[in-house]
Motif scaffolding. Structure first.
Motif, PDB file in Angstrom:
ATOM      1  N   GLY A  99       0.778  -1.234   0.000  1.00 35.95           N
ATOM      2  CA  GLY A  99       0.000   0.000   0.000  1.00 35.95           C
ATOM      3  C   GLY A  99       0.807   1.280   0.000  1.00 35.95           C
ATOM      4  N   LEU A 100       2.133   1.163  -0.024  1.00 37.63           N
ATOM      5  CA  LEU A 100       3.013   2.332  -0.083  1.00 37.63           C
ATOM      6  C   LEU A 100       3.683   2.406  -1.441  1.00 37.63           C
ATOM      7  N   ARG A 101       3.966   3.629  -1.878  1.00 40.97           N
ATOM      8  CA  ARG A 101       4.850   3.824  -3.020  1.00 40.97           C
ATOM      9  C   ARG A 101       6.187   4.283  -2.458  1.00 40.97           C
ATOM     10  N   VAL A 102       7.248   3.557  -2.787  1.00 42.82           N
ATOM     11  CA  VAL A 102       8.569   3.815  -2.221  1.00 42.82           C
ATOM     12  C   VAL A 102       9.531   4.195  -3.335  1.00 42.82           C
ATOM     13  N   GLY A 103      10.106   5.398  -3.238  1.00 44.93           N
ATOM     14  CA  GLY A 103      11.141   5.836  -4.156  1.00 44.93           C
ATOM     15  C   GLY A 103      12.486   5.805  -3.449  1.00 44.93           C
ATOM     16  N   CYS A 104      13.425   5.052  -4.021  1.00 35.68           N
ATOM     17  CA  CYS A 104      14.779   4.919  -3.452  1.00 35.68           C
ATOM     18  C   CYS A 104      15.738   5.679  -4.359  1.00 35.68           C
ATOM     19  N   LEU A 105      16.492   6.630  -3.784  1.00 38.32           N
ATOM     20  CA  LEU A 105      17.332   7.486  -4.618  1.00 38.32           C
ATOM     21  C   LEU A 105      18.743   7.628  -4.060  1.00 38.32           C
ATOM     22  N   TYR A 106      19.659   7.853  -4.995  1.00 42.81           N
ATOM     23  CA  TYR A 106      21.042   8.176  -4.661  1.00 42.81           C
ATOM     24  C   TYR A 106      21.401   9.428  -5.459  1.00 42.81           C
ATOM     25  N   LEU A 107      21.226  10.580  -4.823  1.00 41.15           N
ATOM     26  CA  LEU A 107      21.416  11.856  -5.497  1.00 41.15           C
ATOM     27  C   LEU A 107      22.908  12.110  -5.718  1.00 41.15           C
ATOM     28  N   PRO A 108      23.293  12.686  -6.862  1.00 37.55           N
ATOM     29  CA  PRO A 108      24.716  12.888  -7.148  1.00 37.55           C
ATOM     30  C   PRO A 108      25.424  13.722  -6.081  1.00 37.55           C
ATOM     31  N   ASN A 109      26.713  13.441  -5.917  1.00 33.23           N
ATOM     32  CA  ASN A 109      27.537  14.153  -4.939  1.00 33.23           C
ATOM     33  C   ASN A 109      27.780  15.603  -5.366  1.00 33.23           C
ATOM     34  N   GLY A 110      28.236  15.794  -6.600  1.00 31.27           N
ATOM     35  CA  GLY A 110      28.400  17.142  -7.133  1.00 31.27           C
ATOM     36  C   GLY A 110      29.772  17.754  -7.012  1.00 31.27           C
ATOM     37  N   ASN A 111      30.683  17.099  -6.316  1.00 32.89           N
ATOM     38  CA  ASN A 111      32.045  17.624  -6.198  1.00 32.89           C
ATOM     39  C   ASN A 111      32.928  17.101  -7.327  1.00 32.89           C
ATOM     40  N   PRO A 112      33.956  17.876  -7.736  1.00 28.76           N
ATOM     41  CA  PRO A 112      34.303  19.217  -7.249  1.00 28.76           C
ATOM     42  C   PRO A 112      33.358  20.285  -7.787  1.00 28.76           C
ATOM     43  N   ALA A 113      33.132  21.279  -6.960  1.00 28.89           N
ATOM     44  CA  ALA A 113      32.205  22.359  -7.298  1.00 28.89           C
ATOM     45  C   ALA A 113      32.906  23.714  -7.220  1.00 28.89           C
ATOM     46  N   PRO A 114      32.589  24.621  -8.122  1.00 27.15           N
ATOM     47  CA  PRO A 114      31.666  24.451  -9.256  1.00 27.15           C
ATOM     48  C   PRO A 114      32.292  23.609 -10.364  1.00 27.15           C
ATOM     49  N   GLY A 115      31.438  23.186 -11.304  1.00 26.35           N
ATOM     50  CA  GLY A 115      31.916  22.367 -12.403  1.00 26.35           C
ATOM     51  C   GLY A 115      30.824  21.467 -12.936  1.00 26.35           C
ATOM     52  N   PRO A 116      31.174  20.590 -13.884  1.00 25.71           N
ATOM     53  CA  PRO A 116      30.190  19.724 -14.533  1.00 25.71           C
ATOM     54  C   PRO A 116      29.455  18.799 -13.557  1.00 25.71           C
ATOM     55  N   LYS A 117      30.148  18.345 -12.517  1.00 22.59           N
ATOM     56  CA  LYS A 117      29.494  17.427 -11.580  1.00 22.59           C
ATOM     57  C   LYS A 117      28.433  18.135 -10.745  1.00 22.59           C
ATOM     58  N   LEU A 118      28.696  19.388 -10.382  1.00 21.48           N
ATOM     59  CA  LEU A 118      27.667  20.165  -9.682  1.00 21.48           C
ATOM     60  C   LEU A 118      26.501  20.467 -10.625  1.00 21.48           C
ATOM     61  N   ASP A 119      26.812  20.758 -11.881  1.00 23.55           N
ATOM     62  CA  ASP A 119      25.754  21.011 -12.855  1.00 23.55           C
ATOM     63  C   ASP A 119      24.855  19.781 -12.994  1.00 23.55           C
ATOM     64  N   TYR A 120      25.472  18.603 -13.049  1.00 20.76           N
ATOM     65  CA  TYR A 120      24.704  17.362 -13.143  1.00 20.76           C
ATOM     66  C   TYR A 120      23.828  17.173 -11.904  1.00 20.76           C
ATOM     67  N   LYS A 121      24.392  17.473 -10.744  1.00 24.78           N
ATOM     68  CA  LYS A 121      23.629  17.342  -9.505  1.00 24.78           C
ATOM     69  C   LYS A 121      22.411  18.258  -9.517  1.00 24.78           C
ATOM     70  N   MET A 122      22.598  19.504  -9.904  1.00 27.94           N
ATOM     71  CA  MET A 122      21.490  20.454  -9.901  1.00 27.94           C
ATOM     72  C   MET A 122      20.434  20.069 -10.933  1.00 27.94           C
ATOM     73  N   GLY A 123      20.871  19.559 -12.075  1.00 25.82           N
ATOM     74  CA  GLY A 123      19.920  19.086 -13.073  1.00 25.82           C
ATOM     75  C   GLY A 123      19.132  17.885 -12.572  1.00 25.82           C
ATOM     76  N   TRP A 124      19.826  16.988 -11.873  1.00 22.24           N
ATOM     77  CA  TRP A 124      19.159  15.807 -11.302  1.00 22.24           C
ATOM     78  C   TRP A 124      18.143  16.241 -10.255  1.00 22.24           C
ATOM     79  N   PHE A 125      18.511  17.232  -9.456  1.00 21.90           N
ATOM     80  CA  PHE A 125      17.605  17.779  -8.440  1.00 21.90           C
ATOM     81  C   PHE A 125      16.322  18.317  -9.088  1.00 21.90           C
ATOM     82  N   GLU A 126      16.480  19.033 -10.201  1.00 22.12           N
ATOM     83  CA  GLU A 126      15.310  19.586 -10.888  1.00 22.12           C
ATOM     84  C   GLU A 126      14.413  18.467 -11.412  1.00 22.12           C
TER      85      GLU A 126
END
Length: 259
Positions: A99-126
């Protein structure tokens, strides 16, 4: 019902720790992150022998998420976060259980920041915020849990002044988390412990666990259906002290039966 989230930091290398914890804590539903195993290398038999059903979304060497259930049927709803067909990283899996809907996530780390990895993290967040908004439109209880790689406030980080430029604590990252919660989600730990120092991660270096120099980055977000069903929540921090353990500790909540 007891639900837990645990970044195992390598499901095969930490399998004895995982199985010991499952036996001692006996959660009904478990969300795992950082499997670091391709699809065919997930230890399905060992998990089955421990009394758990499992679905998983693996990836060689990195990432990977799974949902386990103790004696409960798992109906997989999706694997992979919607919004970017070119994103092949295994960071999201969703299922219906009891009866539950369960979402399991591993959000990107984003380091080193700023840079492409942070950009990917923010895009994933959106993309996560877009999907979570859709989840809230469903007339069903939803748990959105995992390793968010965000310390939402200064209370969630040891010596916050040392983390101001880190991708887990940068203002835009915290704002993304706060705007996610503001959609209507409840941060389970903070609902029950609004002012208490609670950590879920301690680095392997500089005796971080011994000094309690930790971070709270593993979170449970609950839809409004579950807000009043929340009975208890906590961290099995002793697991972080076990031999050959993950740098995260399991986080858990208990819910009353649904009505």
């Amino acid at each position: 019902m007891k639900i837990a989230t645990y970044n195992v930091n390598g499901v095969n290398g930490r399998l004895p720790v995982l199985l010991r914890w499952l036996d001692e804590a006996a959660p009904d539903i478990v969300c795992l992150q950082e499997l670091k195993a391709p699809q065919e290398k997930f230890p399905e038999q060992a998990i089955t022998d421990a009394g758990y059903n499992a679905i998983w979304h693996g990836q060689k060497s990195w990432n990977g998420v799974a949902i386990l259930s103790r004696g409960l049927e798992i109906e997989e709803v999706m694997r992979g976060l919607p919004g970017d067909e070119e994103d092949t990283q295994s960071r999201y899996i969703e299922a219906k259980i009891a009866g539950l809907r369960v979402g399991c996530l591993y959000l990107p780390n984003g380091n080193p920041a700023p840079g492409p990895k942070l950009d990917y993290k923010m895009g994933w967040f959106e993309r996560l915020k877009a999907h979570s908004a859709e989840l809230l439109q469903l007339d069903e209880p939803v748990v959105l849990t995992g390793d968010y790689n965000v310390m939402p406030t200064e209370l969630d980080v040891y010596k916050p002044e040392r983390w101001v430029d880190d991708a887990l604590f940068r203002p835009e990252v915290r704002e993304a988390f706060h705007s996610l919660v503001a959609q209507g989600w409840t941060d389970a730990i903070r609902k029950l412990y609004p002012d208490q120092k609670i950590y879920t991660f301690w680095d392997y270096f500089r005796n971080a666990y011994g000094r309690d120099a930790g971070l709270r980055i593993d979170h449970f977000l609950l839809s409004p259906h579950l807000d009043k069903r929340l009975l208890a929540a906590g961290v099995n921090r002793e697991v972080r002290g076990w031999e050959k353990t993950s740098d995260h500790a399991p986080v858990w909540i208990e819910l009353t039966a649904g009505g």
